[in-house]
Design an enzyme around this catalytic site. Structure first.
Site, mmCIF file in Angstrom:
data_model
loop_
_atom_site.group_PDB
_atom_site.id
_atom_site.type_symbol
_atom_site.label_atom_id
_atom_site.label_comp_id
_atom_site.label_asym_id
_atom_site.label_seq_id
_atom_site.Cartn_x
_atom_site.Cartn_y
_atom_site.Cartn_z
ATOM 1 C CG ASN A 9 -1.695 1.249 1.427
ATOM 2 O OD1 ASN A 9 -1.866 2.025 0.482
ATOM 3 N ND2 ASN A 9 -2.200 1.464 2.640
ATOM 4 C CE LYS A 11 0.393 3.477 4.946
ATOM 5 N NZ LYS A 11 0.259 3.620 6.394
ATOM 6 C CG HIS A 94 -5.791 1.608 5.410
ATOM 7 N ND1 HIS A 94 -5.318 2.589 6.255
ATOM 8 C CD2 HIS A 94 -4.743 0.778 5.173
ATOM 9 C CE1 HIS A 94 -4.034 2.365 6.507
ATOM 10 N NE2 HIS A 94 -3.666 1.269 5.867
ATOM 11 C CD GLU A 96 -2.893 5.429 6.872
ATOM 12 O OE1 GLU A 96 -2.934 5.569 5.640
ATOM 13 O OE2 GLU A 96 -1.916 4.921 7.467
ATOM 14 C CD GLU A 166 -3.328 -2.749 7.632
ATOM 15 O OE1 GLU A 166 -2.191 -2.826 7.162
ATOM 16 O OE2 GLU A 166 -4.112 -1.837 7.364
ATOM 17 N N GLY A 172 2.637 2.298 10.582
ATOM 18 C CA GLY A 172 3.489 3.463 10.339
ATOM 19 C C GLY A 172 4.261 3.936 11.557
ATOM 20 C CB SER A 211 5.744 -1.665 11.591
ATOM 21 O OG SER A 211 5.263 -0.352 11.847
HETATM 22 C C1 PEP Z 1 -0.627 0.039 6.025
HETATM 23 O O1 PEP Z 1 -0.658 1.182 5.568
HETATM 24 O O2 PEP Z 1 -1.573 -0.714 5.811
HETATM 25 C C2 PEP Z 1 0.525 -0.365 6.813
HETATM 26 C C3 PEP Z 1 0.531 -1.552 7.354
HETATM 27 O O3 PEP Z 1 1.552 0.545 6.939
HETATM 28 P P1 PEP Z 1 3.016 0.265 7.574
HETATM 29 O O4 PEP Z 1 3.510 -1.020 6.982
HETATM 30 O O5 PEP Z 1 3.817 1.438 7.193
HETATM 31 O O6 PEP Z 1 2.820 0.128 9.061
#
Ligand code: PEP
Length: 249
Positions: A9, A11, A94, A96, A166, A172, A211
């Site tokens: 992703n 973003k 998601h 966000e 997640e 992030g 992450s």
């Molecule tokens: C994500 O945006 O779904 C995500 C898992 O980001 P990151 O890997 O940067 O934590």
């Protein structure tokens, strides 16, 4: 046997140059075992990515969609448009989008339906925030988000989803759920799916996100209920993303 899926992703990151670099690197890609890979760039790069990825194993994903078929929705993109641009997967819910752009459980359900109707694979994102984890509410929150969609779908629809767990506090932040923590919640998701339909519990792919990077991917992917990763930050550098894909394939 569930084929692992690694989805990157991007973003609101990326460039035409990054699209080109991924196309070039993955054209030479070889993996020891079967692995599905998707790159999820911002909307404006979908057309360039479709062309750059045509000779690679990379499938294309989108970061969200509007559930309406057409009309007065300035700034939005519908499912048919994504299909027209070669998209296979679409992220739905998601964290966000839930936190900053008002995607509620109801809106997530509508988006999942629109995606399924168009033949896209919705990647349903669920996860608890830190306060919920600290309050011991992880299971309730996560299964609530899964049930808000799954309970309302027909049996023939449910099996076409991917679910991404997640933990929001790990996205992030550089903090990763330990493999055991991720496995516990993902095992609970799978057990819940099996109550809806035993075969669903066996076949649905569950991704971990938060992450994930080259240095921790193998350990996470070794867990019995982790079938892949939704990767944010580490999907932006082609070498890092490639290494994560190799951990899965
Ligand atoms: C994500 O945006 O779904 C995500 C898992 O980001 P990151 O890997 O940067 O934590």
């Amino acid at each position: 046997m569930r084929t692992p899926l690694i989805a990157g992703n991007w973003k609101m990151n990326g460039s035409a140059e990054r699209v080109r670099a991924f196309g070039e690197a993955f054209a030479r890609a070889e993996f020891a075992a079967a692995v599905d890979i998707a790159v999820i760039p911002p909307f404006p790069y979908l057309e360039a990515a479709r062309s750059a990825f045509s000779a690679t194993p990379l499938a294309l994903g989108a970061q969200t969609l509007n559930p309406h078929p057409a009309g007065a929705h300035t700034g939005e993109v519908n499912a048919a448009m994504l299909v027209e641009f070669g998209v296979s997967y679409v992220l739905v819910g998601h964290s966000e989008r839930r936190q900053h752009y008002g995607e509620t459980d109801e809106g997530v359900y509508q988006r999942v339906c629109a995606a399924l109707d168009a033949g896209l694979v919705p990647v349903l994102c669920v996860g608890e925030v830190l306060e919920e984890r600290q309050a011991g509410a992880t299971r309730e929150v996560v299964l609530g988000q899964v049930a808000a969609v799954m309970q309302r779908l027909e049996p023939g629809q449910r099996e076409r989803l991917v679910i991404a767990y997640e933990p929001v506090w790990a996205i992030g932040t550089g903090l990763t759920a330990t493999p055991a923590e991720a496995q516990t919640t993902m095992g609970e998701i799978r057990a819940y799916l099996a109550t809806l339909d035993r075969s669903l519990g066996d076949t649905l792919r569950l991704l971990y996100g938060g992450s994930m990077k080259a240095s921790n991917a193998a350990e996470l992917l070794a867990q019995p209920d982790i079938d892949g990763g939704l990767v944010g930050g580490a999907s932006l550098q082609v070498d890092d993303f490639f290494a994560i894909c190799q951990s899965a394939g």
